[in-house]
Design a protein around this motif. Structure first.
Motif, mmCIF file in Angstrom:
data_model
loop_
_atom_site.group_PDB
_atom_site.id
_atom_site.type_symbol
_atom_site.label_atom_id
_atom_site.label_comp_id
_atom_site.label_asym_id
_atom_site.label_seq_id
_atom_site.Cartn_x
_atom_site.Cartn_y
_atom_site.Cartn_z
ATOM 1 N N UNK A 47 0.834 -1.209 0.000
ATOM 2 C CA UNK A 47 0.000 0.000 0.000
ATOM 3 C C UNK A 47 0.863 1.252 0.000
ATOM 4 N N UNK A 48 1.946 1.237 0.772
ATOM 5 C CA UNK A 48 2.860 2.377 0.808
ATOM 6 C C UNK A 48 3.461 2.613 -0.583
ATOM 7 N N UNK A 49 3.877 1.525 -1.247
ATOM 8 C CA UNK A 49 4.442 1.682 -2.590
ATOM 9 C C UNK A 49 3.389 2.256 -3.544
ATOM 10 N N UNK A 50 2.140 1.732 -3.471
ATOM 11 C CA UNK A 50 1.085 2.190 -4.376
ATOM 12 C C UNK A 50 0.713 3.642 -4.123
ATOM 13 N N UNK A 51 0.965 4.146 -2.904
ATOM 14 C CA UNK A 51 0.712 5.552 -2.603
ATOM 15 C C UNK A 51 1.742 6.459 -3.271
#
Length: 431
Positions: free
Chosen positions: A235-239
């Motif tokens: 999720x952090x990467x996709x943000x």
């Protein structure tokens, strides 16, 4: 720029499930496990449906001190062409050491091991990546790996190391968020800090996989469910960037199709949670790559050979390494070696029964693998034949027959002299 979507690692054990699973946009196959002229029917059917297939190499050794083997590069290129792939992927790792650069016997790890994050290792890796890029018909992407230990006196963080690699060579990155979590547990490295330093505009796609923690060590098993901390890193990467593709890896203990579908749904949800306002990509200029000189390669070769000798040949641990962690890694390598030999030569565990694993681990102690797993299986059987193990005469005879059948360039049962001898014997017995 291609868009891959949501994918899963294709394995023969789950081929039918993958074909029947809705929402699969692409698959990844271990390059060394397919033959260009004899592709599995399942992969051919997927390709006919428009599903992209990407070959993922595991044995090139881009982080080795020596240049990539032209034959391995040609094999990887052939698989990319046979599968009609838009790119190929490999690992930022070393898998063998020794040889001419160190005037020592060549050693095989049988596993992906971390390169030191030093200027020497970076120079060699950049040049090796360039060699691979020139030999491949499609773009190359390289993957960050999980590790149980760190090299002493490293000069860069993982994010800095990967940034420099992509900046200097233009290679694309395959980011494994499970490996970022593994390195968080095992090496105290912050996944968010690594993501903040990465050149995410170079992202090719993302791997997601499961693992487990034991005694404070995270094992990247690819045989367990994906955990929430790994999904949080995703999720952090996709943000930060919209990933072109996200893929679920599973190599062992395959669950029911419904459970695999549930993991894919959780992966999609984690990407959706992370999506935020579009970010402006920052263009980065490409720097010239300085060639790695012979002295640089030799320094790296000596360091990698010392480490691999400690892990697979019983040599003392090099100065500066965490010795308990190296012992954990050595046990993991030996266990994987026993498991893979059991798959390559399933007759041996059948013949030896419960004695197989302790016998193999005893054999492997101080006897490094030098020629791949099939050669390792033959050498193990030859060792049993020479030493008269095990004690049961029937089992010894079966091991000896297995070894004799497979030890030559042509199976013993197919050799003309053997066939003639058997025919003569049948005639003499009146059969």
């Amino acid at each position: 720029m291609y868009r891959l979507g949501t994918g899963i690692g294709w394995r023969p054990e789950i081929a039918d499930a993958v074909e029947a699973m809705p929402g699969i946009d692409w698959v990844e196959v271990v390059a060394e496990n397919v033959c260009p002229g004899h592709l599995p029917e399942s992969l051919l059917r997927l390709r006919e449906r428009g599903v992209t297939v990407v070959p993922h190499g595991v044995s090139l050794g881009l982080g080795d001190a020596e240049r990539p083997d032209p034959a391995r590069l040609a094999a990887l290129a052939a698989r990319a062409e046979a599968l009609g792939s838009p790119l190929v992927t490999e690992h930022i790792a070393f898998v063998r050491a020794g040889g001419p650069l160190t005037a020592t016997p060549r050693l095989e790890a049988g596993h992906l091991l971390p390169v030191p994050r030093t200027r020497d290792a970076l120079a060699v890796l950049c040049e090796n990546v360039r060699v691979a890029q020139d030999a491949l018909p499609v773009p190359l992407a390289v993957e960050n790996i999980a590790a149980l230990f760190s090299w002493p006196e490293e000069e860069m963080t993982e994010g800095q190391f990967l940034y420099e690699l992509a900046d200097r060579t233009g290679v694309r990155l395959l980011i494994d968020v499970a490996n970022l979590h593994t390195n968080h547990v095992n090496r105290g490295e912050d996944p968010a800090a690594a993501l903040a330093e990465l050149p995410l505009e170079a992202l090719a796609y993302v791997h997601v996989a499961g693992g487990f923690e034991r005694d404070g060590v995270w094992h990247d098993s690819h045989a367990h469910p994906v955990t929430q901390p790994v999904l949080d890193v995703l999720s952090d990467l996709a943000a930060r960037v919209a990933p072109p593709g996200v893929l679920l890896e599973r190599d062992e203990d395959f669950p029911a199709p419904a459970e695999l579908a549930g993991e894919l749904a959780a992966i999609r949800a984690a990407v959706e949670r992370g999506r935020g306002p579009a970010r402006t990509e920052v263009a980065r200029g490409r720097r010239a790559v300085a060639a790695a000189g012979a002295a640089t390669r030799r320094r790296l070769a000596l360091a990698q050979t010392d480490l691999l000798s400690a892990l697979v040949a019983g040599a003392p641990a090099p100065e500066g390494f965490d010795r308990p962690r190296l012992e954990v890694q050595a046990r993991a390598l030996a266990g994987k070696r026993a498991d893979v030999v059991a798959k390559v030569a399933p007759e041996l565990p059948r013949i030896l029964g419960a004695a197989y694993r302790p016998a193999f681990l005893g054999y492997a102690r101080g006897r490094p693998m030098t020629g791949g797993y099939r050669r390792d299986a033959l050498d193990f059987a030859a060792h049993l034949v020479r030493t008269g193990s095990p004690q049961d005469a029937r089992v010894r005879r079966e091991v000896r027959e297995w070894w004799r059948e497979r030890s030559g360039p042509v199976p013993r049962s197919r050799r003309p002299t053997v066939r003639l001898a058997r025919a003569t014997r049948r005639m003499m017995l009146g059969r």
